[in-house]
Write an enzyme that holds these catalytic residues in place. Structure first.
Site: not given
Ligand SMILES: NC(=O)c1ccc[n+]([C@@H]2O[C@H](COP(=O)([O-])OP(=O)(O)OC[C@H]3O[C@@H](n4cnc5c(N)ncnc54)[C@H](OP(=O)(O)O)[C@@H]3O)[C@@H](O)[C@H]2O)c1
Length: 326
Positions: A39, A129, A231, A238, A307
């Site tokens: 990105s 979450c 899930r 959630h 969540q």
């Molecule tokens: N989704 C939920 O409901 C939720 C709830 C609680 C906690 N979380 C936690 O929050 C975090 C993000 O979750 P998400 O749902 O937002 O995931 P996601 O939609 O898959 O987004 C992941 C993000 O991480 C970035 N990323 C991946 N590899 C990277 C790297 N090497 N260096 C820098 N940026 C990198 C990606 O950017 P690029 O596109 O540039 O790769 C993207 O912006 C995770 O740890 C997850 O466990 C999520």
């Protein structure tokens, strides 16, 4: 004015972090956005027509001047980069599970243990979450006495990030189950009690997080928590079916009154109108309904919350706003 950085800005949690900062006192200075090479270089809208360009997180990245870093990438990214941002002077608020059980790292839900937030460089962990949603509903009921918890979750696909949402949409549109999606089984028209990896004891990593993190946040090391995490083919929010078994009588009316007054909770008193995930997407509070007694010592309730917001981005921004007042 403090400068905020978002690591993982293009993801499900990252986009909500940007949105929340637009109306936060922490958004007076535009945040710096970081991502991987996928990105980096693309831009995301901020406010007043301003576009923010995503910087690549790499060894040459300039971390100076960041006061608060909101991490929403992955455990691996947090493990590598959170200490580097902290060493450069930032307070890191991390959405991954990387540091949650580290005894030196506070694990914070502002309504419960916000007093742990200090204005100093270091790492603060944002809890799992489902754990945040569960605890907002049950922490106020501790005033009725000691209890054990059975909590079964119904978790939205966006809990697995964009890839989870994409898998549901693809299957809904007739695409098949593809290897490489984040789920072990098809999700459209299906559900499965398997979130994360299964340990030797048969408990999944998601279930283990709910047990361990609840004990840490409530500072209740022998709290009995039993969960099954499921899930479901819901896009967002959630839900959790909760049974609390008290050691002494727990009057229903007192529980209702505690929930009515609980910070961050909306209590649906009419059992025939329970909260449901669809219409509650993008709301901030945790919604509690179906409160009922099963005998004198057992209370049951139903909990729904967004969540991505209170389970992740909103909780993180609330921690950052507490940091600002310290
Ligand atoms: N989704 C939920 O409901 C939720 C709830 C609680 C906690 N979380 C936690 O929050 C975090 C993000 O979750 P998400 O749902 O937002 O995931 P996601 O939609 O898959 O987004 C992941 C993000 O991480 C970035 N990323 C991946 N590899 C990277 C790297 N090497 N260096 C820098 N940026 C990198 C990606 O950017 P690029 O596109 O540039 O790769 C993207 O912006 C995770 O740890 C997850 O466990 C999520």
């Amino acid at each position: 004015m403090p400068t905020v950085a978002i690591v993982g800005a293009s993801g499900c949690v990252g986009e909500e972090l940007i949105d929340l900062l637009r109306s936060s006192p922490l958004g007076e200075t535009p945040p710096r956005l970081f991502g991987s090479s996928r990105s980096a270089g693309s831009s995301l809208p901020w406010k007043d027509g301003v576009e923010l360009v995503i910087e690549e997180l790499h060894d040459g990245a300039d971390l100076a001047g960041v006061d608060v870093a909101l991490f929403s990438a992955s455990g691996a990214v947090s493990r590598e980069w959170a200490p580097r941002f902290a060493a450069a002077g930032a307070t890191v608020i991390d959405n991954s599970s990387a540091f949650r059980l580290d005894p030196a790292v506070p694990l914070v839900v502002p309504e419960i243990n916000g007093d742990l937030v200090k204005r100093e460089p270091g790492i603060i962990a944002n809890p799992n979450c489902s754990t945040i949603l569960l605890l907002l509903a049950i922490a106020p009921l501790r005033r009725l006495g000691s209890f054990g918890v059975v909590a079964d979750t119904y978790q939205a696909v966006s809990g697995a990030g964009r890839a989870g949402l994409d898998a549901l949409v693809r299957e809904r549109e007739g695409g098949g189950f593809e290897a490489g999606n984040p789920f072990p089984f098809p999700i459209e028209g299906n559900l499965f009690p398997l979130i994360g990896d299964v340990g030797e004891d048969g408990v999944t990593t998601e279930e283990r997080k709910m047990v361990d993190e609840s004990r840490k946040i409530l500072d209740w090391p022998d709290l009995r928590v039993h969960t099954t995490c499921v899930r479901v083919p819901v896009e967002r929010c959630h839900s959790i079916a909760v049974t609390l078994s008290f050691d002494a009588p727990a009057p229903l009316e007192e529980a209702a009154s505690l929930l009515r007054e609980a910070a961050g909770v909306v209590f649906a008193a009419d059992p025939s109108e329970p909260p449901t995930p669809g219409p509650l997407a993008r709301t901030h509070p945790v919604h509690v309904g179906r409160l009922r007694a099963a005998g004198e010592r057992v209370l049951q309730l139903w909990v729904v919350g967004d969540q991505i917001l209170k389970g992740a981005a909103l909780n993180a921004v609330q921690i950052a706003e507490l940091w600002r007042t310290r």
